[in-house]
Write an enzyme that holds these catalytic residues in place. Sequence first.
Site, PDB file in Angstrom:
ATOM      1  N   GLY A 164     -24.369 121.753 -36.249  1.00 45.73           N
ATOM      2  CA  GLY A 164     -24.938 122.765 -36.701  1.00 45.73           C
ATOM      3  C   GLY A 164     -25.106 123.997 -36.423  1.00 45.73           C
ATOM      4  O   GLY A 164     -24.965 124.689 -36.571  1.00 45.73           O
ATOM      5  N   LYS A 165     -25.513 123.670 -35.238  1.00 43.98           N
ATOM      6  CA  LYS A 165     -26.316 125.208 -34.257  1.00 43.98           C
ATOM      7  C   LYS A 165     -24.847 125.720 -33.795  1.00 43.98           C
ATOM      8  O   LYS A 165     -24.224 126.537 -33.820  1.00 43.98           O
ATOM      9  CB  LYS A 165     -27.054 124.453 -33.642  1.00 43.98           C
ATOM     10  CG  LYS A 165     -28.505 124.285 -34.178  1.00 43.98           C
ATOM     11  CD  LYS A 165     -29.641 123.751 -32.877  1.00 43.98           C
ATOM     12  CE  LYS A 165     -30.400 122.967 -33.763  1.00 43.98           C
ATOM     13  NZ  LYS A 165     -30.023 121.454 -34.402  1.00 43.98           N
ATOM     14  N   ALA A 200     -23.841 117.772 -31.317  1.00 46.16           N
ATOM     15  CA  ALA A 200     -23.282 116.822 -32.336  1.00 46.16           C
ATOM     16  C   ALA A 200     -25.048 116.776 -33.330  1.00 46.16           C
ATOM     17  O   ALA A 200     -26.096 117.610 -32.980  1.00 46.16           O
ATOM     18  CB  ALA A 200     -23.386 115.961 -32.063  1.00 46.16           C
ATOM     19  N   CYS A 249     -36.488 119.224 -32.908  1.00 45.26           N
ATOM     20  CA  CYS A 249     -37.139 118.818 -34.391  1.00 45.26           C
ATOM     21  C   CYS A 249     -38.404 117.874 -34.441  1.00 45.26           C
ATOM     22  O   CYS A 249     -38.533 117.105 -35.510  1.00 45.26           O
ATOM     23  CB  CYS A 249     -35.343 117.967 -34.820  1.00 45.26           C
ATOM     24  SG  CYS A 249     -35.473 116.428 -34.489  1.00 45.26           S
ATOM     25  N   CYS A 288     -26.191 119.928 -26.262  1.00 47.06           N
ATOM     26  CA  CYS A 288     -26.079 118.369 -27.419  1.00 47.06           C
ATOM     27  C   CYS A 288     -25.888 119.173 -28.696  1.00 47.06           C
ATOM     28  O   CYS A 288     -27.134 119.208 -29.240  1.00 47.06           O
ATOM     29  CB  CYS A 288     -27.805 118.451 -26.513  1.00 47.06           C
ATOM     30  SG  CYS A 288     -28.169 117.524 -25.239  1.00 47.06           S
TER      31      CYS A 288
END
Length: 449
Positions: free
Chosen positions: A266-267, A263, A384, A261
Amino acid sequence: MKTANKNVREAALELLETIEKNQAYSNLLLNNTIKKNQILSKDVGLLTELTYGTLQRKMTLDFFLAPFIKNSKKMESWVKQLLRLTLYQMVYLDKIPDRAAIFEAVEIAKRRGHKGISGLVNGVLRSIQREGLNSLHTIQDPLERLSIETSHPLWLVKRWVEQLGFERTKAMCETNLTAPLQTGRVNLTKTSKENCIRRLQEEGFQVEESPIIPEAIKCLKGNLAHSQAFKEGLLTIQDESSMLVGYALNIDQGNRVLDACAAPGGKSTHIAEKLNQTGQVISLDLHEHKVKLISENATRLGLSNINAEAMDSRRVQEYFQSEEFDRVLLDAPCSGLGVMRRKPDMKYTKKESDVLQLHSVQLHLLKAVAPLVKKGGYLVYSTCTVDKEENQGVIEAFLKENQDFHGDDTLSSRMPKPIQALISGFDLQVLPQDFGSDGFYIACLRKKV
């Protein structure tokens, strides 16, 4: 002609109205408003402060306003927002004199409403100025008082106190009222951290090294996204907590990695940077426009080892072979309760039922991607959020049903030193007060050989 300050207050009022009516995200709307109204750069800080501050403190402001409003149900929503906005300035902003805040509010009320409304606004605000505000200490129940004084719904406070205890909940609620610092991750395939900091300082940005993550920087002044260094791909804007995922995965050169997943990427880009142009990252997202964002980020950073595809991660087994990947990351869709400082309106729209429903979605996704991990490979689950139902609860349920996986107790050894104290065995829960980052959860599992 309107003065800039009036424009700022009216822009803030319109923003607050739109956020409440449409349940739109404040961070996205704020950026659009700045562009649309051509808010002067010197006024952007005030607009941000007024909008976020009023949102952050909404329940506290309503508690203060209640004794001065006779019939709040009949009051038009924009009038209530105007009173909150003005009271926020009177209570929390030292640089704006009360008389100036009240004068501006009355002027806005005259322009937007009739004489009766401007009279009402003036009357309420003058009464507050004259009589003072009720003390929060009049609220007897400690949980209710914490809820009102930090503007967090009572169901959330009760839930967190149950899971974390009163003191940690109080510290988290108080931290959620503060503005987050922007942080960036230096692209070490293109430059060094020292060189990136020097470049940004030459451009006029106030930046410093992160004391937590070796490749991270903190921005004290300016928006890194507007820097030339960002455009040249020397850095990515990313929160420090989410940078920890790159460490949890224990990347080896040449690894084939699935980011299920992904989008806005960043990761994925962090993983690709750790691979140092070797191996491959397959980055999936459900929506085409979000996949485009991942590809754009990869191109900007000069990373050729990312392949972004639009795909429903619940169906990955139809597209990939089992045990095809050395590492699999599931950064699962979640309630986002760890990022309330960035999206303060979220506090008032989330419901307890949302958290419970997400648990089954997260578990379903985890079970879908797990067969793709090679024997001896790593499966990292992250969110998060700070809620045990979505974090430890999901992992416990998964491990119970999947005996071929176990928690990886070596997680601590590869994490940055300041983080190691937060790790218990194979997982960690970062709370916003721990080091000023987003609330974040990571669990590292390993497939048995």
